[in-house]
Design a protein around this motif. Sequence first.
Motif, short mmCIF file in Angstrom:
data_model
loop_
_atom_site.label_atom_id
_atom_site.label_comp_id
_atom_site.label_asym_id
_atom_site.label_seq_id
_atom_site.Cartn_x
_atom_site.Cartn_y
_atom_site.Cartn_z
N ILE A 204 18.48 -8.52 -8.97
CA ILE A 204 17.72 -9.14 -10.05
C ILE A 204 18.65 -10.08 -10.80
N ALA A 205 18.18 -11.30 -11.05
CA ALA A 205 18.93 -12.21 -11.91
C ALA A 205 18.21 -12.24 -13.25
N VAL A 206 18.85 -11.70 -14.28
CA VAL A 206 18.23 -11.64 -15.61
C VAL A 206 18.66 -12.89 -16.39
N ILE A 215 23.45 -10.63 -12.63
CA ILE A 215 22.77 -10.59 -11.32
C ILE A 215 23.33 -9.41 -10.54
N ASP A 216 22.48 -8.42 -10.32
CA ASP A 216 22.92 -7.17 -9.70
C ASP A 216 21.72 -6.46 -9.10
N PRO A 217 21.97 -5.45 -8.24
CA PRO A 217 20.85 -4.65 -7.74
C PRO A 217 20.10 -4.01 -8.92
N PRO A 218 18.78 -3.76 -8.73
CA PRO A 218 17.97 -3.26 -9.85
C PRO A 218 18.57 -2.06 -10.57
N LEU A 219 19.06 -1.08 -9.80
CA LEU A 219 19.54 0.12 -10.48
C LEU A 219 20.85 -0.11 -11.23
N ILE A 220 21.62 -1.10 -10.80
CA ILE A 220 22.84 -1.43 -11.56
C ILE A 220 22.42 -2.07 -12.89
N CYS A 221 21.41 -2.98 -12.83
CA CYS A 221 20.93 -3.59 -14.09
C CYS A 221 20.41 -2.50 -15.02
N TYR A 222 19.78 -1.47 -14.45
CA TYR A 222 19.21 -0.40 -15.27
C TYR A 222 20.30 0.53 -15.82
N ASN A 223 21.22 0.92 -14.94
CA ASN A 223 22.22 1.92 -15.34
C ASN A 223 23.46 1.31 -15.97
N GLU A 224 23.75 0.07 -15.64
CA GLU A 224 24.96 -0.56 -16.18
C GLU A 224 24.66 -1.96 -16.68
N PRO A 225 23.73 -2.08 -17.67
CA PRO A 225 23.40 -3.42 -18.17
C PRO A 225 24.64 -4.11 -18.74
N ALA A 226 24.76 -5.39 -18.40
CA ALA A 226 25.97 -6.13 -18.77
C ALA A 226 26.05 -6.40 -20.27
N ASN A 227 24.91 -6.43 -20.92
CA ASN A 227 24.93 -6.73 -22.36
C ASN A 227 23.66 -6.20 -23.04
N LEU A 228 23.60 -6.41 -24.34
CA LEU A 228 22.46 -5.88 -25.12
C LEU A 228 21.14 -6.47 -24.66
N PHE A 229 21.16 -7.75 -24.25
CA PHE A 229 19.90 -8.36 -23.81
C PHE A 229 19.35 -7.64 -22.58
N ILE A 234 15.53 -4.71 -19.41
CA ILE A 234 15.25 -3.91 -18.20
C ILE A 234 15.00 -2.47 -18.61
N GLY A 235 13.85 -1.94 -18.19
CA GLY A 235 13.47 -0.57 -18.56
C GLY A 235 12.28 -0.62 -19.49
N SER A 236 11.27 0.18 -19.16
CA SER A 236 10.07 0.21 -19.99
C SER A 236 9.64 1.66 -20.19
N ARG A 279 18.71 5.68 -23.30
CA ARG A 279 17.34 5.54 -22.79
C ARG A 279 16.51 6.75 -23.21
N PRO A 280 15.17 6.54 -23.36
CA PRO A 280 14.31 7.64 -23.80
C PRO A 280 14.46 8.91 -22.94
N GLU A 281 14.72 8.74 -21.63
CA GLU A 281 14.82 9.93 -20.78
C GLU A 281 16.17 10.64 -20.93
N ASP A 282 17.09 10.07 -21.68
CA ASP A 282 18.39 10.70 -21.90
C ASP A 282 18.49 11.35 -23.27
N VAL A 283 17.33 11.40 -23.97
CA VAL A 283 17.24 12.14 -25.24
C VAL A 283 16.50 13.43 -24.90
N TYR A 284 17.05 14.57 -25.29
CA TYR A 284 16.45 15.88 -24.93
C TYR A 284 16.17 16.72 -26.16
N LEU A 285 15.07 17.46 -26.11
CA LEU A 285 14.88 18.53 -27.08
C LEU A 285 15.97 19.56 -26.77
N THR A 286 16.60 20.08 -27.79
CA THR A 286 17.71 21.01 -27.55
C THR A 286 17.28 22.17 -26.65
N ASP A 287 16.06 22.67 -26.88
CA ASP A 287 15.65 23.83 -26.07
C ASP A 287 15.24 23.45 -24.63
#
Length: 396
Positions: A204-206, A215-229, A234-236, A279-287
């Motif tokens: 993906i070229a953002v 410009i990186d594979p989709p999961l790299i853009c998702y897991n290792e975004p180069a900057n705040l933009f 990327i990610g919804s 990311r929202p999926e990396d926030v957990y209820l403690t229990d």
Amino acid sequence: MANVTLEHVTKRYEDVTAVDDMNLDIRDGEFVCLVGPSGCGKSTTMETIAGLTKPTEGTIKIGERDVTKLPPKDRGVAMVFQNIALFPHMDVYDNISFGLRLRKYDTEEIERRVEHATEVVQLEGMLDRMPEEMSGGQRQRVAIARAIVRQPDVFLMDEPLANLDAKLRVHMRTELQRLHKKLDTTIIYVTHDQAEAMTMSDRIAVINAGELQQIDPPLICYNEPANLFVAGFIGSPSMNLINGELTNNGIQTDTFSVDFDPSILEGVSPGDQVTLGVRPEDVYLTDQSEGVGNATKPKHVTTDVLEPMGNEIFVYLNLDDSKERSMADAEGAAKGQLLMSVDPDTEIDEDQSVDIVLDRSSLHLFDTETGDALLHGLETPVAVSDETGTVAESDS
Ligand code: ADP
């Protein structure tokens, strides 16, 4: 087949710089999506590759050829656009073969190519249909077949699915992936739909404001975004972004304190403004966080609105101190909020007090001033004695 190279391509329209010093190296056979918000320069970039627009500066190469000054017809590219412009008075066969007939290909060759193209896009048996007798998806397949018969080195597709309904878009997405596998040709694809980009691309070229962000594979853009933009785009829904300050012990925001040795970061020092991304999926209820081996200490927050999605529930959390700035993007949490995703069977209500933790291994740190990523994922803290002056992990 061919690689496509853009070297320092800039396109200016009077007072607008639509494309700003773009460098792209798209490999032979690659499927690359150009993504970014409306008006960021995706279509203009594509038009410079197609030859529909002349760049103000820079060079465009297809294969080894410098095509910067060549007209579209000599570039070996075929285009598919959002608006499917089929000839309404011609049947499918004539629509697909029109360009070849114009170029006076012999009938046998035309028939061979049309047969191959209709097989690839699965339009066999429909060659004598008129466009008005076909669905939107079928018409788009005719447009793609018309591009295939030209046997281009490169396919250029500008939002080809934008006019189709949601279900058909998803179906066509898989068809395009299948098509790419079969043809093994370079495809450059413009979309503002990141789901399309994530599912189809090799890379993906953002783009933002005419500039390439990553410009990186989709999961790299998702897991290792180069900057705040990129992190926000990327990610919804979007990544939560919380402003804070780098301290001698890690990062301190109004709500969270996450400890680590700040010397692992380059280019920033204690006192500098840094932004914490989660990311929202990396926030957990403690229990529900037993499986998170590398969590921050629990934080007390209140739930706001819940959005049950069927396969997950989005929970908007009010942070104690509303000075926090979370991602205020279209689909992200509002200011002073944090968005969390939990399992659909979680028992949770609005206006409920809950304890949450963040998965440290999935945290992101950005330089607030430049926007550049500083770090993706923190190591598990090593608990050491207080005498060393190192605190393993704390919470505010
Ligand atoms: P995108 O495809 O990402 O939506 P575009 O490439 O169409 O963006 O446009 C990028 C910028 O260039 C926008 O600000 C747009 O208004 C401007 N632009 C595009 N084409 C022209 C043109 N022919 N004349 C003047 N400005 C243009």
